[in-house]
Design a protein around this motif. Structure first.
Motif, short mmCIF file in Angstrom:
data_model
loop_
_atom_site.label_atom_id
_atom_site.label_comp_id
_atom_site.label_asym_id
_atom_site.label_seq_id
_atom_site.Cartn_x
_atom_site.Cartn_y
_atom_site.Cartn_z
N GLY A 1 0.77 -1.13 -0.07
CA GLY A 1 0.03 -0.02 0.09
C GLY A 1 0.94 1.21 0.03
N TYR B 1 -9.11 1.51 -10.78
CA TYR B 1 -7.94 1.28 -10.42
C TYR B 1 -6.94 2.13 -11.29
N SER C 1 -5.81 -2.80 -4.31
CA SER C 1 -6.94 -2.78 -3.06
C SER C 1 -7.44 -4.19 -2.91
N GLN C 2 -8.49 -4.61 -1.90
CA GLN C 2 -8.85 -5.82 -1.96
C GLN C 2 -9.86 -5.89 -3.14
#
Length: 417
Positions: free
Chosen positions: A55, A363, A61-62
Motif C-alpha cells: 500500500g 484503479y 486494494s482488496q
C-alpha cells in the motif's frame, strides 16, 4: 587451445569471470544514461515496498488485488516471450533451418523474459515467501489453474535454460559439456513447446472465473485459445522488433556473411504473424457475431473495443501481408510495433481496464508501479546486452572474433570443467 591450461586451484575460473565483468564498449550511451537512474530509483521504491508494504507504493486494494505489475509484467510480458517457443518449433521440429541464426537470441530473450517478468510476481505479493504455495498446491489445491500455471512457468524456464546451455558451454570452452547439452536440445524444445501451449492458454484460463467482472466485449469462454494464438504473433512481432534493434546495436557480433539473409528472415516472420493474426481476428469476429454483441458497440466501451480489434489487429494484419508481398521492411516493422501495442492493450483491457468496468472507483497504477516496471525492463536489457557481448549468441563460437587477452583465461576454465 595451445596455451598451458591453468587449474581451478590457481584461480583460473575467477580470473576468467573478472575478465568478463570488464565493461565493453562506450559507457556514456543514451540507454545507460536513461536506464541507470530508473534502476536506482526502482530499487529505492522496492526498499519502501518491502519494508512498508504494498500500500505504500501501489494503488492496489482488496477490490483490485491484481494491478499493473500483473497485467503488464506477467500477462503481457509472457505473451511477448512467445517468440521463443515459436522459433524453436519452426527450427527444431519443422526443420526450417533458415531461422537458425536467430534461435539463440530468441531463446535468450524468452528466458530472460520469464526470469524477470515471472520473477516480478514476488513484488506483487503482500507476503513474497508465500510464492511457493501455488507450486505445492497449498491453499489452492491441485485442481487450481494457478497450480498448473506455476508449474508450467517453472518447468518452462528450466527447459529454456537447457536450450540455451550449449551457448554457455561454448563460452566456457567446455566442448564435452557442449556436445552433451546439444544432444538434449531437441527433447528440451519438444517439452518447452508443450509447456508453452499450456501456460499461454493457462494465463487466459485464470480469467474464466471472472465473468461477472470483465466487460462482455472482452470476456469469452475461449479466452485461453485467444491468449495462445495471440502469443504466436506477439512473439513473432517481438522477434522482428528485437531482431531489428539487435541487428543494428550488435552488428559487430553478427557474421558478415549472414547480413544479407536478415531481410528474408524478417519477411518470413511477418508472413507467420499475418497468418496467426488473421486466425485470431476471424475467431474474435465469429464469437462477436454469435453472441450478438452489436448493441455493446454503441457505448464508449464499444469504440475502445474497435480500436483494439480493428486498429491494432486487423490493420497490422493487412500491413504484414502488404509488407510481405511488396518486401517492404518499413511497413513490416511498423506493423510489428502496432501489433505489440495491440497485445499490451488487450492484456490490460482484460486484467485492468475492462476489469470491474462498472465500478465507480477505478484503479490507476501509481507512478511507483510504472517506475518499477521500467526498472525490470531496463535490467533485462542490461543482462541481455551483457550476455550477447560475451557469449556466442548471434553466431557460433568458432565465428567469434578472437581476443588474445581472453585466450589463457578461457583455456583455464575449459581445463577445469
Amino acid at each position: 587451445m595451445s596455451q598451458e591450461p591453468v587449474s581451478r586451484d590457481k584461480g583460473g575460473f575467477w580470473v576468467f569471470l573478472r575478465s568478463q565483468l570488464r565493461p565493453r564498449g562506450k559507457i556514456l550511451t543514451p540507454f545507460n544514461v536513461i536506464s541507470v537512474p530508473i534502476i536506482l530509483l526502482g530499487l529505492g521504491i522496492l526498499v519502501v515496498r518491502f519494508t512498508q508494504g504494498l500500500g505504500s507504493v501501489t494503488n492496489l486494494s482488496q477490490e483490485t488485488p491484481w494491478g499493473f505489475w500483473i497485467g503488464f509484467d506477467v500477462i503481457t510480458g509472457v505473451a511477448f516471450a512467445g517468440g521463443a517457443y515459436t522459433i524453436t518449433f519452426a527450427v527444431y521440429i519443422m526443420r526450417m533451418e533458415k531461422y537458425h541464426p536467430i534461435v539463440r537470441a530468441t531463446v535468450l530473450n524468452g528466458l530472460l523474459a520469464y526470469v524477470f517478468y515471472a520473477g516480478a510476481l514476488a513484488l506483487d505479493l503482500g507476503r513474497p515467501w508465500n510464492i511457493i504455495n501455488p507450486i505445492i498446491g497449498n491453499s489452492f489445491g491441485f485442481n487450481s489453474v494457478l497450480f498448473l500455471v506455476s508449474w508450467h512457468f517453472l518447468l518452462y524456464m528450466l527447459a529454456e535454460l537447457l536450450e540455451f546451455s550449449p551457448v554457455v558451454a561454448e563460452w566456457l570452452g567446455a566442448r564435452r559439456a557442449r556436445r552433451i547439452l546439444s544432444a538434449m536440445t531437441l527433447s528440451a524444445v519438444i517439452f518447452g513447446v508443450t509447456l508453452s501451449t499450456l501456460h499461454q492458454s493457462g494465463l487466459g484460463a485464470l480469467y474464466l472465473m471472472a465473468k461477472p467482472k470483465i466487460h462482455p466485449l472482452w470476456y469469452s469462454e475461449f479466452i485461453p485459445i485467444f491468449f495462445f494464438v495471440s502469443s504466436i504473433f506477439a512473439g513473432l512481432s517481438m522477434v522482428i522488433l528485437e531482431g531489428t534493434l539487435s541487428h543494428r546495436v550488435f552488428k559487430d557480433q553478427i557474421d558478415p556473411k549472414k547480413h544479407h539473409s536478415f531481410d528474408d528472415l524478417i519477411i518470413g516472420l511477418a508472413k507467420g504473424a499475418a497468418i496467426a493474426m488473421f486466425v485470431y481476428y476471424f475467431f474474435r469476429a465469429l464469437i462477436f457475431l454469435h453472441d450478438k454483441q452489436w448493441t455493446l458497440l454503441r457505448s464508449g466501451w464499444g469504440a475502445w473495443y474497435l480500436l483494439e480489434i480493428i486498429g491494432l489487429v486487423l490493420i497490422p494484419c493487412f500491413m504484414f501481408a502488404y509488407g510481405v508481398r511488396h518486401r517492404s521492411l518499413g511497413i513490416i516493422r511498423s506493423a510489428a510495433v502496432l501489433t505489440l501495442l495491440g497485445i499490451v492493450l488487450n492484456r490490460l483491457n482484460i486484467s485492468i481496464i475492462a476489469y470491474n468496468w462498472y465500478s465507480p472507483v477505478r484503479y490507476y497504477p501509481s507512478w511507483q508501479e510504472i517506475v518499477v516496471t521500467m526498472m525490470v525492463v531496463s535490467a533485462e536489457i542490461w543482462v541481455f546486452r551483457w550476455i550477447v557481448l560475451r557469449m556466442p549468441v548471434m553466431r557460433e563460437a568458432h565465428e567469434l572474433p578472437s581476443d588474445p587477452q581472453e585466450k589463457p583465461e578461457r583455456a583455464a576454465v575449459a581445463a577445469s570443467l
